[in-house]
Scaffold this active site. Sequence first.
Site, PDB file in Angstrom:
ATOM      1  CG  HIS A  18      33.167  41.291  45.808  1.00  0.00           C
ATOM      2  ND1 HIS A  18      32.005  41.904  45.404  1.00  0.00           N
ATOM      3  CD2 HIS A  18      32.774  40.262  46.597  1.00  0.00           C
ATOM      4  CE1 HIS A  18      30.960  41.275  45.917  1.00  0.00           C
ATOM      5  NE2 HIS A  18      31.405  40.274  46.657  1.00  0.00           N
ATOM      6  CG  ASP A 141      31.911  44.932  43.811  1.00  0.00           C
ATOM      7  OD1 ASP A 141      32.546  43.946  43.413  1.00  0.00           O
ATOM      8  OD2 ASP A 141      30.969  44.849  44.626  1.00  0.00           O
ATOM      9  CD  GLU A 398      38.504  29.640  41.015  1.00  0.00           C
ATOM     10  OE1 GLU A 398      38.878  30.806  41.222  1.00  0.00           O
ATOM     11  OE2 GLU A 398      38.529  28.744  41.888  1.00  0.00           O
ATOM     12  CD  GLU A 414      26.950  35.178  46.457  1.00  0.00           C
ATOM     13  OE1 GLU A 414      27.889  34.664  45.835  1.00  0.00           O
ATOM     14  OE2 GLU A 414      27.111  35.800  47.524  1.00  0.00           O
TER      15      GLU A 414
END
Length: 499
Positions: A18, A141, A398, A414
């Site tokens: 994060h 966040d 990425e 998740e």
Amino acid sequence: MEKPTTHIALVSVPAFSHQISILEFAKRLIQLHNHTTTTNFHVTCIIPTLTSPTTLYSKPFFDSLPPSIHCIFLPPVNFDDLQNNGDSVENQVQLSTSRAMPLVRDTLTSLVTNIATPGGTVAAAAAATTTSNKVVALIVDAMATEALEFGKELNILSYLYFPCSTMLLSMCLHFSKLDEIVLCEYKDHPQLIEIPGCIPVNGIDLPDSVQDRGSLAYKLFLQRCQQYRGVDGILVNSFLEMEDEATRAISPEKGSGNPPVYPIGPIIQTWPGGPRSSCDCKCLVWLDNQPLNSVLYVSFGSGGTLSQEQINELALGLELSRQKFLWVNLRAPNDRASATYFSGDLVDEPLHFLPVGFLERTKGQGLVMPTWAPQTEILGHSAVGAFLTHCGWNSILESVVKGVPMIAWPLFAEQRTNAALVTHGLKVALRPKSGNCVVVKEEIACLVKGMMEGLEGEEVRRRMKELQKSAACALMEDGSSTSTIYKLAYKWKTLGISF
């Protein structure tokens, strides 16, 4: 004459993935503006910590940040009662962040007022006095939503930084309704779960936090999702060309009652990743000697672990496939998929957990490394033809940016939702059919061969190359994500000048 400075405050959580995402966004904001406009941006990121603020593999990242980004690591709080109790990763991050909120509030207050408030940090006051007191926006966040109320207290704009997919964001904004509609455990729901603007998914593919409706994790997740609606905007690490329907479905123009959503991705790592070492050079030199698109890159992220049985089956499946492979970040076996998420610890000899004789038999076929590896460089290498990934969102983006098709192997958090998106939605990945069971070597070998040599893999590769082009377009000077960041920056600069 010195250019005026617009100050943005960020609040992250004690999870390195994060921290990378929100700080890479800050780097992109500064890169786009500080050398081309009449106003500088300065960013201060407040980071709660679990133990040491930086580890061996995270320190180079923080050391590489530009001087206009300042990080304040809050003193660690004792979390011994959280880390070994079997709770989900999200629950542990959420609870640890909650305990840091008094310090977050004091630090933010000192940034805004240029005064070290009682209980605040000297570092925060020092950072504020050397830059500007024009803190115009707070960006927190998605797992630090308690900090949003501090923005209202201090009369500054409050935004949510959502480091995951727009699909997951749509589910979160819709979750209060799901909580009312679905009466059983989600994994037991007989129908697919409908998510606005997205493919429907099996209940078992929703995040870990919602898989036990009576748990604290579930209550915290529901509460967090409800708080998302009260922000001035949501910055999501995705891009329109990849998740256009989901973005339109949750936009306020659709009468959803949601705040504005700003797709600003793909935001990915722009540093090599981890400490440079002889191992890094070894894997890159090894790749230099492999044919074009011939290598399957295997990594379960910085914290993912497999059981001993699954390590055995994966190793033997790779061997059986006869395809070249580079397997990095191999960790000691553990039945908890997220066992090393916080610690990142490596045992001295994790290669001992591989099947007897495996390394000798595959010496010409593959390379196994128990250490951190420069993932973005590996994915960008011409020898890499596919990526077997745990489906962390950073890794997915990425892979998209580098144009590498995936084998989706989700572990926790998740990641199953992400896997559903890339396999059934975007169709840029293949996925084992064994679900949550141990995937046996025969299925692994078939899947790997199908990706590297089969027609299905060829079609997945074609779609990924198209998505790669879309990602590149989003990041161009007039691209969708770049334009969105420019609009946000203009708004923030205007507020800064008007102070």
